[in-house]
Design an enzyme around this catalytic site. Structure first.
Site, mmCIF file in Angstrom:
data_model
loop_
_atom_site.group_PDB
_atom_site.id
_atom_site.type_symbol
_atom_site.label_atom_id
_atom_site.label_comp_id
_atom_site.label_asym_id
_atom_site.label_seq_id
_atom_site.Cartn_x
_atom_site.Cartn_y
_atom_site.Cartn_z
ATOM 1 N N SER A 227 3.891 19.000 32.241
ATOM 2 C CA SER A 227 2.521 18.599 32.563
ATOM 3 C C SER A 227 2.185 18.998 34.002
ATOM 4 O O SER A 227 1.080 19.463 34.297
ATOM 5 C CB SER A 227 2.351 17.085 32.434
ATOM 6 O OG SER A 227 2.033 16.722 31.115
ATOM 7 N N ASN B 21 7.049 14.171 17.999
ATOM 8 C CA ASN B 21 7.076 15.320 18.911
ATOM 9 C C ASN B 21 8.356 15.372 19.755
ATOM 10 O O ASN B 21 8.800 16.451 20.139
ATOM 11 C CB ASN B 21 5.837 15.267 19.817
ATOM 12 C CG ASN B 21 5.716 16.502 20.660
ATOM 13 O OD1 ASN B 21 5.946 17.611 20.174
ATOM 14 N ND2 ASN B 21 5.373 16.333 21.918
ATOM 15 N N LYS C 292 -0.584 4.898 33.186
ATOM 16 C CA LYS C 292 -0.530 4.927 31.727
ATOM 17 C C LYS C 292 -1.815 4.316 31.208
ATOM 18 O O LYS C 292 -2.457 3.524 31.902
ATOM 19 C CB LYS C 292 0.663 4.104 31.216
ATOM 20 C CG LYS C 292 1.154 4.537 29.861
ATOM 21 C CD LYS C 292 1.950 5.827 29.976
ATOM 22 C CE LYS C 292 2.729 6.158 28.743
ATOM 23 N NZ LYS C 292 3.842 7.042 29.070
HETATM 24 N N1 GLU Z 1 3.564 10.509 27.927
HETATM 25 C C1 GLU Z 1 4.609 11.283 28.528
HETATM 26 C C2 GLU Z 1 5.598 10.384 29.228
HETATM 27 O O1 GLU Z 1 5.751 9.236 28.905
HETATM 28 C C3 GLU Z 1 4.081 12.411 29.385
HETATM 29 C C4 GLU Z 1 3.183 12.012 30.510
HETATM 30 C C5 GLU Z 1 2.524 13.189 31.206
HETATM 31 O O2 GLU Z 1 2.806 14.324 30.864
HETATM 32 O O3 GLU Z 1 1.718 12.930 32.106
HETATM 33 O O4 GLU Z 1 6.328 10.806 30.097
#
Ligand code: GLU
Length: 420
Positions: A353, A221, A106
């Site tokens: 993703s 979103n 992250k």
């Molecule tokens: N930010 C999103 C999550 O917390 C997606 C992360 C991603 O697609 O790599 O899962």
């Protein structure tokens, strides 16, 4: 009011519970309890008035045993290293739980993006991408959108990395615009996943979606897409809150109208929304509404020891990361309230993703039906595994999800062995 508990301590506490139940070896426990790599960057950005401001950003890679690391980048004024550590650890478990070949990461910048012009936002993004570029790459670390970041920001990051390399590297980031290698269905994927988890839980409880009373905290979103999809399937979305306020209508809110309203507002909020029969509430009241399903899809630590006793929902489906504290978890579990945990409920985003990354690497793109049906297959399979384990061992869903996820990562770790 949110609880101020440190999110990294919460993440470690959740991990410890699973490690204990799994009887995990001390050395593996010590490895998985902390992030593998942490990068803090302080970098200057030229503002429109000619001045220069130094911003702080982070990229944390929690665990690389199962593959390159994956996880979003958020822009938020109240972010710190411990929050990024927690979010990175949760990504490791999320990817392992749904069996996609990534570890967790992250990142983020301490900034209020609404205070920046578009030009300033682009310069901040490109400089941050450059600062963390030593970590990034299609087989190393692949960021994505998170809170307050979007497809345009992902495009700038992809372009920045590509400019450095001298050729286009689409697979270095996901959540990109479709025009430059994004995946169909990615934008809606997290909200779609949340709606699938509501459907599967209702199915297990032998409840129909028709008329199911749903309350959603967050209309970004995740929340707005989940609201739309559940509304289309016959649910009655009776409460919605965003940062501007909370709205209630016992006979069901007009979700398409609210979405249309919010897109036309600055910062896409519901400020000033009103319609016949719609009451305004406080954010606190919204969480405590009488409903069947509560979906916290905003920020962390919203359901805590103080308000958990007043939650009236039968089921909580966590669209946000870390919306429930461990203290609240214990209370909810005692009260028989089912919590579909974040690492399962909001995994739709990272699953698509993964599809985007695969499509980018192969330069072969799928249609939206393909994306959505593969997403459903992976998510429902994970849900069924978690549900079955929880039932067999009489555990809350979060504990069952952690047992499965932590076990996968621990196994990968042990099979690879210790270097050198
Ligand atoms: N930010 C999103 C999550 O917390 C997606 C992360 C991603 O697609 O790599 O899962």
């Amino acid at each position: 009011m949110a609880s101020h508990q440190n999110p990294f301590h919460i993440a470690q506490q959740q991990f410890d519970t699973a490690a204990e139940l799994l009887g995990l070896h001390d050395s593996v426990r010590a490895i998985l309890r902390v992030p593998q790599r942490e990068l803090t960057v302080n970098f200057p950005v030229k503002l429109d008035d000619g001045s220069t401001k130094v911003y702080t950003g982070y990229r944390v890679q929690h665990n690389l045993s199962r593959g390159p690391v994956k996880g979003g980048i958020r822009y938020h004024p109240h972010m710190d290293l411990d929050e990024v550590r927690a979010l990175a650890m949760w990504m490791t478990w999320k990817c392992a739980l749904v069996s996609i070949p990534f570890g967790g990461a992250k990142g983020g910048v301490v900034v209020e993006p609404q205070e920046l012009s578009l030009g300033e936002l682009e310069r901040l993004t490109r400089r941050f991408a450059t600062e963390i570029s030593i970590l990034l790459g299609p087989d190393k670390d692949i960021p994505a959108p998170d809170m307050n970041t979007n497809a345009q920001i992902m495009a700038w990051i992809m372009d920045t990395i590509s400019m450095h390399r001298g050729y286009t590297v689409p697979a270095v980031i996901t959540g990109k615009p479709i025009e430059i290698g994004g995946s169909l269905g990615r934008l809606e994927a997290t909200g779609r996943g949340v709606s699938l988890m509501v459907r599967e839980t209702a199915h297990q409880l032998m409840r129909s979606l028709e008329g199911l009373r749903v309350v959603i905290q967050g209309f970004g979103n995740v929340g707005s897409v989940a609201a739309q999809l559940l509304h289309e399937q016959g649910c009655r979305v009776v409460g919605i809150a965003d940062a501007s306020g909370a709205f209630y209508c016992g006979s069901g809110l007009d979700i398409p109208a609210m979405r249309a309203y919010s897109v036309n507002q600055s910062h896409r909020q519901l400020t000033g929304y009103h319609a016949p029969g719609v009451e305004q509430l406080s954010g606190t009241e919204l969480l405590e509404l009488d409903c069947d399903v509560l979906i916290p899809a905003a920020v962390k630590n919203q359901i805590h020891e103080k308000n958990a006793v007043r939650i009236q929902a039968q089921v909580i489906v966590e669209g946000a990361n870390g919306p429930t504290t461990p203290g609240a978890d214990a209370i909810l579990s005692d009260r028989g309230i089912i919590v579909v945990p974040d690492i399962l409920a909001n995994a739709g985003g990272v699953i698509v993703s993964y599809f985007e990354w695969v499509q980018g690497l192969q330069a072969f793109f799928w249609d939206e039906h393909d994306v959505n049906s593969r997403l459903e297959h992976i998510l429902v399979r994970a849900f069924n595994q978690v549900w079955a384990l929880a039932k067999a061992r009489r555990l809350p869903l979060r504990t069952a999800a952690y047992l499965l996820a932590v076990q996968h990562v621990a196994e990968a770790n042990m099979i690879r062995g210790l270097y050198p």
